[in-house]
Write a protein that holds these residues in place. Structure first.
Motif, PDB file in Angstrom:
ATOM      1  N   ILE A 247       0.849  -1.191   0.000  1.00 34.79           N
ATOM      2  CA  ILE A 247       0.000   0.000   0.000  1.00 34.79           C
ATOM      3  C   ILE A 247       0.882   1.237   0.000  1.00 34.79           C
ATOM      4  O   ILE A 247       1.888   1.303   0.724  1.00 34.79           O
ATOM      5  N   ASP A 248       0.522   2.218  -0.802  1.00 32.95           N
ATOM      6  CA  ASP A 248       1.235   3.493  -0.818  1.00 32.95           C
ATOM      7  C   ASP A 248       0.269   4.590  -1.225  1.00 32.95           C
ATOM      8  O   ASP A 248      -0.554   4.399  -2.120  1.00 32.95           O
ATOM      9  N   LYS A 249       0.353   5.700  -0.525  1.00 31.18           N
ATOM     10  CA  LYS A 249      -0.495   6.858  -0.804  1.00 31.18           C
ATOM     11  C   LYS A 249      -1.987   6.502  -0.788  1.00 31.18           C
ATOM     12  O   LYS A 249      -2.779   7.006  -1.573  1.00 31.18           O
ATOM     13  N   GLY A 250      -2.342   5.589   0.107  1.00 26.45           N
ATOM     14  CA  GLY A 250      -3.748   5.247   0.290  1.00 26.45           C
ATOM     15  C   GLY A 250      -4.328   4.313  -0.751  1.00 26.45           C
ATOM     16  O   GLY A 250      -5.537   4.083  -0.768  1.00 26.45           O
ATOM     17  N   ARG A 251      -3.487   3.754  -1.595  1.00 22.91           N
ATOM     18  CA  ARG A 251      -3.974   2.854  -2.642  1.00 22.91           C
ATOM     19  C   ARG A 251      -3.208   1.535  -2.623  1.00 22.91           C
ATOM     20  O   ARG A 251      -2.032   1.490  -2.233  1.00 22.91           O
ATOM     21  N   VAL A 252      -3.863   0.467  -3.078  1.00 16.70           N
ATOM     22  CA  VAL A 252      -3.197  -0.817  -3.229  1.00 16.70           C
ATOM     23  C   VAL A 252      -2.369  -0.775  -4.511  1.00 16.70           C
ATOM     24  O   VAL A 252      -2.910  -0.653  -5.606  1.00 16.70           O
ATOM     25  N   GLN A 253      -1.054  -0.867  -4.353  1.00 16.98           N
ATOM     26  CA  GLN A 253      -0.160  -0.807  -5.505  1.00 16.98           C
ATOM     27  C   GLN A 253       0.184  -2.191  -6.052  1.00 16.98           C
ATOM     28  O   GLN A 253       0.522  -2.323  -7.225  1.00 16.98           O
ATOM     29  N   ALA A 254       0.084  -3.214  -5.184  1.00 16.44           N
ATOM     30  CA  ALA A 254       0.391  -4.575  -5.636  1.00 16.44           C
ATOM     31  C   ALA A 254      -0.158  -5.564  -4.623  1.00 16.44           C
ATOM     32  O   ALA A 254      -0.189  -5.287  -3.423  1.00 16.44           O
ATOM     33  N   PHE A 255      -0.588  -6.732  -5.110  1.00 15.74           N
ATOM     34  CA  PHE A 255      -1.090  -7.795  -4.245  1.00 15.74           C
ATOM     35  C   PHE A 255      -0.895  -9.113  -4.983  1.00 15.74           C
ATOM     36  O   PHE A 255      -1.591  -9.399  -5.954  1.00 15.74           O
ATOM     37  N   ASP A 256       0.087  -9.918  -4.546  1.00 17.39           N
ATOM     38  CA  ASP A 256       0.421 -11.152  -5.243  1.00 17.39           C
ATOM     39  C   ASP A 256       0.850 -12.213  -4.233  1.00 17.39           C
ATOM     40  O   ASP A 256       1.101 -11.915  -3.058  1.00 17.39           O
ATOM     41  N   THR A 257       0.963 -13.430  -4.716  1.00 23.74           N
ATOM     42  CA  THR A 257       1.450 -14.519  -3.877  1.00 23.74           C
ATOM     43  C   THR A 257       2.976 -14.547  -3.922  1.00 23.74           C
ATOM     44  O   THR A 257       3.602 -14.169  -4.928  1.00 23.74           O
ATOM     45  N   ILE A 258       3.573 -15.010  -2.826  1.00 27.52           N
ATOM     46  CA  ILE A 258       5.028 -15.153  -2.771  1.00 27.52           C
ATOM     47  C   ILE A 258       5.493 -16.174  -3.813  1.00 27.52           C
ATOM     48  O   ILE A 258       6.537 -16.010  -4.443  1.00 27.52           O
ATOM     49  N   SER A 259       4.687 -17.218  -4.020  1.00 23.51           N
ATOM     50  CA  SER A 259       5.066 -18.242  -5.005  1.00 23.51           C
ATOM     51  C   SER A 259       5.117 -17.666  -6.413  1.00 23.51           C
ATOM     52  O   SER A 259       5.960 -18.060  -7.221  1.00 23.51           O
ATOM     53  N   ASP A 260       4.225 -16.712  -6.730  1.00 25.54           N
ATOM     54  CA  ASP A 260       4.269 -16.071  -8.048  1.00 25.54           C
ATOM     55  C   ASP A 260       5.560 -15.273  -8.219  1.00 25.54           C
ATOM     56  O   ASP A 260       6.153 -15.259  -9.308  1.00 25.54           O
TER      57      ASP A 260
END
Length: 281
Positions: A247-260
Motif C-alpha cells: 500500500i502506498d499513498k492510500g492505494r493498493v499498488q500490488a497484491f500477489d502470492t510469494i510463489s508467483d
C-alpha cells in the motif's frame, strides 16, 4: 418419436464445486478524516469548511480463509487505517468491509469478534498485574468470565509457552515473553482473523526466530487462523506469509502470492520497489 422407458436411468447432472467466499472482502473503500483547524485558521476563516485527509482511496481486495498476508508500505501509506477498518474499529467513509460474513457498516460488533489484534506490547498491558490477571482483565472486557475464561487463559498460556510465567508480574517479563502474552491476548476470543503489528520488533534474533516458529506452528497450523501481518522486514514477510500486499499513498499498488514472485524470479525487495514506483507515476 421414441419414448424413454420408465426403467431408463436418470440423467446425471454434474455440479461444479462452489468456490468458498473470501473471509475478508474490501470493496471500493475510501477513508477520509477531517483535518483539525489551526487556531489562526479558526480566527481568520471561521466559516471555511474543514479540509479532509484521505487515508485510503477506492481500495478493493479479497483475502481467502487461511491466507497469511504481509501488509507492507511506507509510514503513513494507509496500512494501519486498512487494518482498523478490517477489525471494525472504524467505519469506512465509502464502500464496504465484510469480515467472516459480517459487514462492518451494519454489524461491526460481530465483525470485531472475528478479529484479534496483536499490538505493540509496550502500550498493551498493565505491568503491575500478572500475565494471567492481564488476560482475565481483557477477557472480561470481551464479555468472557467464570470457568470458561479461566480455562481459556490456561489454554492460551500453554499455547504461547507462558505456563510457568502466567503468575508472574508482567513488569519482569522479557520482550519475547511480552510479545507472547500479546499473542494470547489477541486470541482470547478465538477469532478467525489475527492482525499482527510487527510481531518481531524489538526482539533479538533468537527470540525473533522463536516467535516466527510459534506463529507458524501453533497459531497458524494448529489454530488455522487467517493472518494479516504489518511489517517492514522482508525476511519476516518471506518466512511468515504466502501473499504480500503493498500500500502506498492510500492505494493498493500490488497484491500477489510469494510463489508467483519466486516463479517469476523476482525478489521481494525488487517487487516492493516496483510497487512503490508504480504509485509515483
Amino acid at each position: 418419436m421414441k419414448q424413454l422407458s420408465s426403467s431408463s436411468p436418470p440423467a446425471v447432472v454434474q455440479l461444479l464445486p462452489v468456490p468458498e467466499a473470501p473471509i475478508i472482502s474490501v470493496v471500493d473503500v475510501t477513508m477520509s478524516f477531517p483535518i483539525v483547524k489551526r487556531y489562526r485558521e479558526m480566527l481568520l476563516h471561521p466559516l471555511r469548511p474543514r479540509r479532509v485527509h484521505t487515508a485510503l482511496s477506492s481500495v478493493t481486495i479479497e483475502i481467502q480463509r487461511g491466507d497469511r498476508v504481509a501488509v507492507m508500505g511506507p509510514n503513513g501509506a494507509g496500512k494501519t487505517t486498512l487494518l482498523k477498518l478490517i477489525g471494525g474499529l472504524i467505519l469506512p467513509t465509502k464502500g464496504d468491509v465484510v469480515v467472516d460474513g459480517f459487514n462492518t457498516n451494519y454489524d461491526s460488533g460481530a465483525a470485531r469478534k472475528s478479529v484479534g489484534f496483536v499490538l505493540n506490547e509496550e502500550r498493551s498491558f498493565f505491568w503491575r498485574l500478572t500475565g494471567a490477571q492481564n488476560l482475565e482483565f481483557f477477557g472480561t472486557l470481551d464479555n468472557l468470565g467464570g470457568v470458561d475464561l479461566r480455562n481459556r487463559i490456561q489454554e492460551l498460556t500453554s499455547l504461547v509457552g507462558l505456563e510457568e510465567a502466567a503468575a508472574r508480574v508482567v513488569e519482569g517479563y522479557s520482550s519475547g515473553m511480552k510479545q507472547r502474552l500479546a499473542l494470547a491476548r489477541g486470541l482470547i476470543t478465538a477469532p478467525s482473523v489475527l492482525i499482527l503489528d510487527e510481531p518481531t520488533r524489538a526482539l533479538d534474533p533468537i527470540a525473533s526466530d522463536e516467535m516466527i516458529d510459534l506463529i507458524l506452528s501453533r497459531i497458524y497450523v494448529d489454530s488455522r487462523k487467517t493472518l494479516l501481518i504489518a511489517t517492514h522486514r522482508m525476511d519476516e514477510a518471506l518466512k511468515l506469509c504466502n501473499k504480500v500486499l503493498v500500500i502506498d499513498k492510500g492505494r493498493v499498488q500490488a497484491f500477489d502470492t510469494i510463489s508467483d514472485l519466486k516463479r517469476d524470479r523476482i525478489t521481494l525487495p525488487q517487487y516492493y520497489r516496483r510497487a512503490l514506483a508504480v504509485g509515483e507515476i
